[in-house]
Motif scaffolding. Structure first.
Motif, PDB file in Angstrom:
ATOM      1  N   PHE A  94     -10.212 -32.547 -33.019  1.00  0.00           N
ATOM      2  CA  PHE A  94     -10.457 -33.320 -33.881  1.00  0.00           C
ATOM      3  C   PHE A  94      -9.458 -34.675 -33.946  1.00  0.00           C
ATOM      4  O   PHE A  94      -9.409 -35.290 -35.252  1.00  0.00           O
ATOM      5  N   ARG A  95      -8.901 -35.112 -33.019  1.00  0.00           N
ATOM      6  CA  ARG A  95      -8.192 -36.299 -32.934  1.00  0.00           C
ATOM      7  C   ARG A  95      -9.256 -37.468 -32.766  1.00  0.00           C
ATOM      8  O   ARG A  95     -10.308 -37.376 -32.582  1.00  0.00           O
ATOM      9  N   ASN A  96      -8.893 -38.484 -33.550  1.00  0.00           N
ATOM     10  CA  ASN A  96      -9.395 -39.944 -33.479  1.00  0.00           C
ATOM     11  C   ASN A  96      -9.429 -40.366 -32.032  1.00  0.00           C
ATOM     12  O   ASN A  96      -8.325 -40.653 -31.395  1.00  0.00           O
ATOM     13  N   THR A  97     -10.497 -40.789 -31.575  1.00  0.00           N
ATOM     14  CA  THR A  97     -10.724 -41.264 -30.194  1.00  0.00           C
ATOM     15  C   THR A  97     -11.034 -42.773 -30.427  1.00  0.00           C
ATOM     16  O   THR A  97     -12.132 -43.168 -31.088  1.00  0.00           O
ATOM     17  N   THR A  98     -10.584 -43.589 -29.353  1.00  0.00           N
ATOM     18  CA  THR A  98     -11.005 -44.946 -29.302  1.00  0.00           C
ATOM     19  C   THR A  98     -12.034 -45.250 -28.227  1.00  0.00           C
ATOM     20  O   THR A  98     -12.388 -44.189 -27.640  1.00  0.00           O
ATOM     21  N   ASP A  99     -12.728 -46.426 -28.241  1.00  0.00           N
ATOM     22  CA  ASP A  99     -13.494 -46.572 -27.080  1.00  0.00           C
ATOM     23  C   ASP A  99     -13.167 -46.364 -25.684  1.00  0.00           C
ATOM     24  O   ASP A  99     -13.995 -45.904 -24.761  1.00  0.00           O
ATOM     25  N   VAL A 100     -11.886 -46.717 -25.586  1.00  0.00           N
ATOM     26  CA  VAL A 100     -11.109 -46.435 -24.168  1.00  0.00           C
ATOM     27  C   VAL A 100     -11.169 -44.941 -23.919  1.00  0.00           C
ATOM     28  O   VAL A 100     -11.483 -44.749 -22.576  1.00  0.00           O
ATOM     29  N   ASP A 101     -10.570 -44.145 -24.633  1.00  0.00           N
ATOM     30  CA  ASP A 101     -10.623 -42.878 -24.139  1.00  0.00           C
ATOM     31  C   ASP A 101     -11.494 -41.839 -24.583  1.00  0.00           C
ATOM     32  O   ASP A 101     -11.478 -40.567 -24.617  1.00  0.00           O
ATOM     33  N   GLU A 102     -12.597 -42.371 -25.254  1.00  0.00           N
ATOM     34  CA  GLU A 102     -13.876 -41.502 -25.657  1.00  0.00           C
ATOM     35  C   GLU A 102     -14.533 -40.782 -24.357  1.00  0.00           C
ATOM     36  O   GLU A 102     -14.787 -39.626 -24.698  1.00  0.00           O
ATOM     37  N   GLU A 103     -14.760 -41.459 -23.561  1.00  0.00           N
ATOM     38  CA  GLU A 103     -15.265 -40.757 -22.280  1.00  0.00           C
ATOM     39  C   GLU A 103     -14.294 -39.888 -21.653  1.00  0.00           C
ATOM     40  O   GLU A 103     -14.843 -38.803 -21.243  1.00  0.00           O
ATOM     41  N   THR A 104     -13.303 -40.172 -21.553  1.00  0.00           N
ATOM     42  CA  THR A 104     -12.242 -39.068 -20.937  1.00  0.00           C
ATOM     43  C   THR A 104     -12.119 -37.797 -21.804  1.00  0.00           C
ATOM     44  O   THR A 104     -12.116 -36.675 -21.146  1.00  0.00           O
ATOM     45  N   HIS A 105     -12.317 -38.075 -23.177  1.00  0.00           N
ATOM     46  CA  HIS A 105     -12.102 -37.039 -24.258  1.00  0.00           C
ATOM     47  C   HIS A 105     -13.425 -35.954 -23.963  1.00  0.00           C
ATOM     48  O   HIS A 105     -13.275 -34.754 -24.005  1.00  0.00           O
ATOM     49  N   ALA A 106     -14.453 -36.713 -24.011  1.00  0.00           N
ATOM     50  CA  ALA A 106     -15.743 -36.084 -23.838  1.00  0.00           C
ATOM     51  C   ALA A 106     -15.980 -35.586 -22.563  1.00  0.00           C
ATOM     52  O   ALA A 106     -16.567 -34.155 -22.634  1.00  0.00           O
ATOM     53  N   LYS A 107     -15.311 -35.871 -21.427  1.00  0.00           N
ATOM     54  CA  LYS A 107     -15.369 -35.107 -20.032  1.00  0.00           C
ATOM     55  C   LYS A 107     -14.683 -33.895 -19.918  1.00  0.00           C
ATOM     56  O   LYS A 107     -14.932 -32.948 -19.608  1.00  0.00           O
ATOM     57  N   VAL A 108     -13.474 -33.967 -20.779  1.00  0.00           N
ATOM     58  CA  VAL A 108     -12.571 -32.668 -21.055  1.00  0.00           C
ATOM     59  C   VAL A 108     -13.174 -31.682 -21.752  1.00  0.00           C
ATOM     60  O   VAL A 108     -13.169 -30.437 -20.992  1.00  0.00           O
ATOM     61  N   TRP A 109     -13.875 -32.002 -22.981  1.00  0.00           N
ATOM     62  CA  TRP A 109     -14.547 -31.072 -23.614  1.00  0.00           C
ATOM     63  C   TRP A 109     -15.751 -30.357 -22.857  1.00  0.00           C
ATOM     64  O   TRP A 109     -16.344 -29.179 -23.088  1.00  0.00           O
ATOM     65  N   ASP A 110     -16.553 -31.356 -22.167  1.00  0.00           N
ATOM     66  CA  ASP A 110     -17.779 -30.795 -21.375  1.00  0.00           C
ATOM     67  C   ASP A 110     -17.468 -30.060 -20.303  1.00  0.00           C
ATOM     68  O   ASP A 110     -18.100 -29.107 -20.173  1.00  0.00           O
ATOM     69  N   THR A 111     -16.246 -30.186 -19.397  1.00  0.00           N
ATOM     70  CA  THR A 111     -15.524 -29.461 -18.639  1.00  0.00           C
ATOM     71  C   THR A 111     -15.448 -28.117 -19.213  1.00  0.00           C
ATOM     72  O   THR A 111     -15.842 -26.929 -18.636  1.00  0.00           O
ATOM     73  N   LEU A 112     -14.883 -27.921 -20.327  1.00  0.00           N
ATOM     74  CA  LEU A 112     -14.403 -26.892 -21.098  1.00  0.00           C
ATOM     75  C   LEU A 112     -15.614 -25.887 -21.545  1.00  0.00           C
ATOM     76  O   LEU A 112     -15.661 -24.634 -21.274  1.00  0.00           O
ATOM     77  N   GLN A 113     -16.440 -26.595 -22.159  1.00  0.00           N
ATOM     78  CA  GLN A 113     -17.842 -25.824 -22.720  1.00  0.00           C
ATOM     79  C   GLN A 113     -18.622 -25.374 -21.641  1.00  0.00           C
ATOM     80  O   GLN A 113     -19.273 -24.309 -21.948  1.00  0.00           O
ATOM     81  N   ALA A 114     -18.579 -26.131 -20.543  1.00  0.00           N
ATOM     82  CA  ALA A 114     -19.601 -25.480 -19.358  1.00  0.00           C
ATOM     83  C   ALA A 114     -19.025 -24.533 -18.666  1.00  0.00           C
ATOM     84  O   ALA A 114     -19.771 -23.596 -18.251  1.00  0.00           O
ATOM     85  N   THR A 115     -17.580 -24.573 -18.520  1.00  0.00           N
ATOM     86  CA  THR A 115     -16.866 -23.513 -17.847  1.00  0.00           C
ATOM     87  C   THR A 115     -16.786 -22.303 -18.621  1.00  0.00           C
ATOM     88  O   THR A 115     -17.308 -21.222 -18.128  1.00  0.00           O
TER      89      THR A 115
END
Length: 255
Positions: A127-148
């Motif tokens: 639920f943290r607010n993400t900026t354009d810089v860290d949005e991609e990294t944040h998405a990758k972290v959750w993509d990995t968790l959700q797929a795993t």
């Protein structure tokens, strides 16, 4: 011809001790394999959150290697009928029981603490607010968790609606695994329309996995305790038989 039940009993005790040691070695190897896999799994949660639990896994591997060595040592003593080796084997098993109890308590406490740390991190990170810089990294972290872990969102796919975002592509397994962009788009559309995405939240799924791992580790510790207790009893029996045989031979040689 009379059946010598004493000889049969001695032979059975040796065989049972060898089989028991073989089972201990097999359990130890399985526990080592599990600990290695667990360490690799814990790395995704970050070194700071999983360091204590990783130390516990290293302790388990060390104890398992010691158990393999002790079981092999006891097997040599059983085959040779060497009383000194057998009593040393019993002493080593007693030390192992105490060591395993300490490791089991440490691992249980660390797992319990890891659950709290992970829950706090998952809730803050999703639920943290993400900026354009860290949005991609944040998405990758959750993509990995959700797929795993085959989960979606923190407590479910509705969490994406709560933060006013589209349900992540990684919540749709077929779409996420598709190789072409066109296939991903079509499969994602069908997934959303047919509610084919994962329905379980990542928090519940990850905590369930951690608890099942802890239960398995405690089960292994309990199993090893009973195996070691049986090994001590059998080793004592074999040692007493060896002492009796040695005493009987000495008496026979005198006459």
């Amino acid at each position: 011809m009379l059946v010598d039940f004493a000889e049969i009993g001695k032979g059975c005790a040796k065989i049972l001790l060898l089989v028991l040691n073989g089972c201990c070695i097999l359990i130890a190897i399985c526990a080592i394999t599990f600990s290695i896999v667990d360490i690799n799994t814990l790395k995704q949660y970050g070194e700071g959150r999983s360091v204590g639990t990783t130390v516990g896994d290293v302790g388990i591997m060390t104890a398992c290697l010691l158990l393999v060595a002790i079981a092999a040592f006891g097997s040599v003593g059983a085959v040779k009928g060497n009383v000194k080796i057998l009593y040393m084997y019993i002493g080593f098993l007693m030390i192992m029981v105490v060591l395993e109890m300490m490791i089991a308590i440490y691992v249980s406490v660390q797992r319990y603490g890891l659950e709290f740390r992970l829950t706090e991190w998952l809730r803050d990170d999703f639920f943290r607010n993400t900026t354009d810089v860290d949005e991609e990294t944040h998405a990758k972290v959750w993509d990995t968790l959700q797929a795993t872990y085959e989960c979606c969102g923190l407590n479910g796919p509705e969490d994406y609606v709560a933060v006013q975002k589209e349900i992540s592509l990684s919540c749709c397994p077929r779409a996420y695994r598709a190789r072409s962009t066109y296939a991903q788009e079509q499969l994602y559309k069908f997934c959303i329309q047919g509610s084919g995405y994962y329905s379980i939240g990542c928090e519940d799924q990850i905590l369930l996995l951690l608890r099942s791992d802890a239960t398995w580790l405690i089960g292994v510790a309990i199993t090893c305790f009973w195996f070691e207790a049986a090994g001590m009893l059998l080793a004592t029996w074999v040692a007493k038989n060896a002492i009796y045989e040695a005493t009987h031979r000495k008496k026979s040689s005198r006459y």
